[in-house]
Design a protein around this motif. Structure first.
Motif: not given
Length: 451
Positions: A53-57, A250-262
């Motif tokens: 399991x993981x946080x996605x968004x 979250x878009x910033x996290x996408x750019x700095x590679x710190x979050x998982x997104x759908x």
């Protein structure tokens, strides 16, 4: 008297606690609630297939099936779970696996010399993330660049997963296959390009004014006015197609590679803070469980909600902004800089850096009464240059959006992010291609902005 009334309203916001931001989904635990007290990992072997399991968004969900007799670096703890590297963040296996014997120490194994791990931070530096892939189905992860090699796991659909490298290799039939190298549990794995799609970026949609067709008499020829019918169709499409609406954080996290997104993700933005957005967009987004960023011109916030008059541009009141925070992430569109000079150019071009900084800081002070986390800026009329970018950084912002068209892709400059205009005249099929991960980018040209 008007000045005194405005001061009283601001003081009311301070003492009644309106400054606290409303979380989008209160029932979902945060990453911090899952943090380990001792995040030390040990190389372990999984003896039984288990779900990761993981946080996605914002959502904790199943993301992968880990296969038995495969090795991963995992935390060893007496807490409620084990923690494993997954994508840009962490994945979680529920507690009890050690007691049940699902994990066995690597010392009792005969390690495969072909397996490569990334447990050493110095090794991780040699594998920078340079793109993402998108899963659209159950996707096998192989131990080598060969579909005949053992599977170590399966990624579930609708994930946006970071890629470390890409290699071309011929299969047994002589056909060339692109292989994506990824990391899972600090272990290198390989995914065939035939099983996934390369990520072509996150669409950030921009809207300004929403009106019913029957009441739009003065804004028919501007691209920035969207009919309520078209807007409703577009938002309902996003909901029915399974798109998650992202915050710009979250878009910033996408750019700095710190979050998982759908894989299916879109960000919605509204510029100016017009009353029509509160009247028409807010209730629809709330009903659909969608969220958006609202860029507000802080000097134009009204002390009380004006009587509805669709023939003019009306701005939201303090009360409207306050009551819409469950949907809108309120950010700055400047305080006094949303103007044109005598040459019909954005006035930000003729202002010195210190003037821009002071304006943005003033806007932030006002908007913190509604949202303490001020991090994003929308350039007035989309106008920006290097001086404006430097000033936005100096004011404490972490990203800024323009009116340049295109999707946000890994490597894009965070203070000059692109957006997309969806028009009232766009068929829903075109809108679907615009927000989708199509090979060809769909943009609307010749945008006419109401000034």
């Amino acid at each position: 008297m008007r000045i005194i009334a405005n001061i009283l309203i601001i003081l009311c916001f301070i003492f009644t606690g309106f400054a606290s931001a409303v979380s989008y989904e209160r029932g979902i635990p945060t990453e911090a609630q899952w943090d380990l007290k001792m995040p030390i990992t040990t190389l372990m072997q999984l003896r039984q297939q288990k779900t990761l399991y993981a946080f996605v968004g914002d959502k904790l969900q199943p993301v992968a099936e880990l296969f038995p007799n495969q090795s991963f670096y995992a935390s060893v703890t007496e807490g409620d779970y084990h923690k494993i590297q997954f994508g840009n963040a962490q994945g979680y296996l529920e507690a009890g696996y050690l007691e049940d014997g699902y994990f066995e120490d690597i010392a009792s194994m005969k390690p495969d010399k072909k397996i490569r791990f990334l447990s050493d931070s110095t090794k991780k530096a040699d594998y920078p993330i340079y793109e993402y892939l998108i899963t659209t189905k159950n996707t096998p992860i192989y131990s080598d660049k060969d579909i005949a090699s053992p599977q170590i796991a399966t990624l579930l659909p609708n994930l946006r997963y970071p890629v470390l490298s890409r290699t071309i290799k011929e299969d047994t039939n002589g056909s060339k296959i692109n292989w994506f190298e990824i990391s899972l549990g600090d272990r290198l794995g390989y995914i065939s390009s035939r099983d996934v799609k390369p990520d072509l970026g996150i669409p950030v949609l921009t809207y300004h004014h929403i009106l019913k067709v029957t009441e739009n008499h003065n804004f028919r020829h501007t691209s920035t006015t969207t009919s309520l019918t078209a807007f409703t169709e577009q938002m309902n499409y996003l909901k029915e197609a399974g798109y998650e609406t992202l915050s710009l954080n979250q878009v910033a996290g996408y750019l700095n590679k710190s979050v998982n997104l759908p894989g299916k993700a879109v960000a919605l933005t509204f510029d100016d803070g017009l009353q029509s957005v509160y009247r028409y967009a807010y209730p629809l987004l709330k009903e659909n469980g969608q969220r958006a960023t609202l860029f507000v011109i802080s000097s134009r916030i009204k002390s009380k909600t004006p009587k509805w008059a669709p023939n003019s541009l009306q701005f939201m009141s303090w009360q409207s902004l306050k009551s819409s925070r469950d949907v809108f992430d309120i950010q700055s569109h400047s305080h006094f800089l949303h103007r044109l000079d005598n040459n019909k150019k954005p006035i930000i071009f003729s202002r010195q850096s210190h003037t821009i900084i002071l304006d943005l800081q003033r806007s932030q002070r006002v908007l913190r009464l509604l949202n303490p986390h001020q991090y994003a800026f929308a350039y007035p009329f989309g106008g920006y240059n290097q001086r404006a970018i430097t000033a936005v950084k100096a004011s404490g912002m972490t990203l800024a959006v323009t009116t340049q068209q295109g999707k946000v892709r890994l490597g894009d400059p965070p203070f000059a992010l692109k957006r997309l205009y969806a028009l009232s005249t766009d068929p829903i099929e075109k809108f679907a291609r615009m927000v989708g991960n199509d090979e060809y980018e769909v943009v609307n040209k010749n945008i006419v902005v109401d000034k």
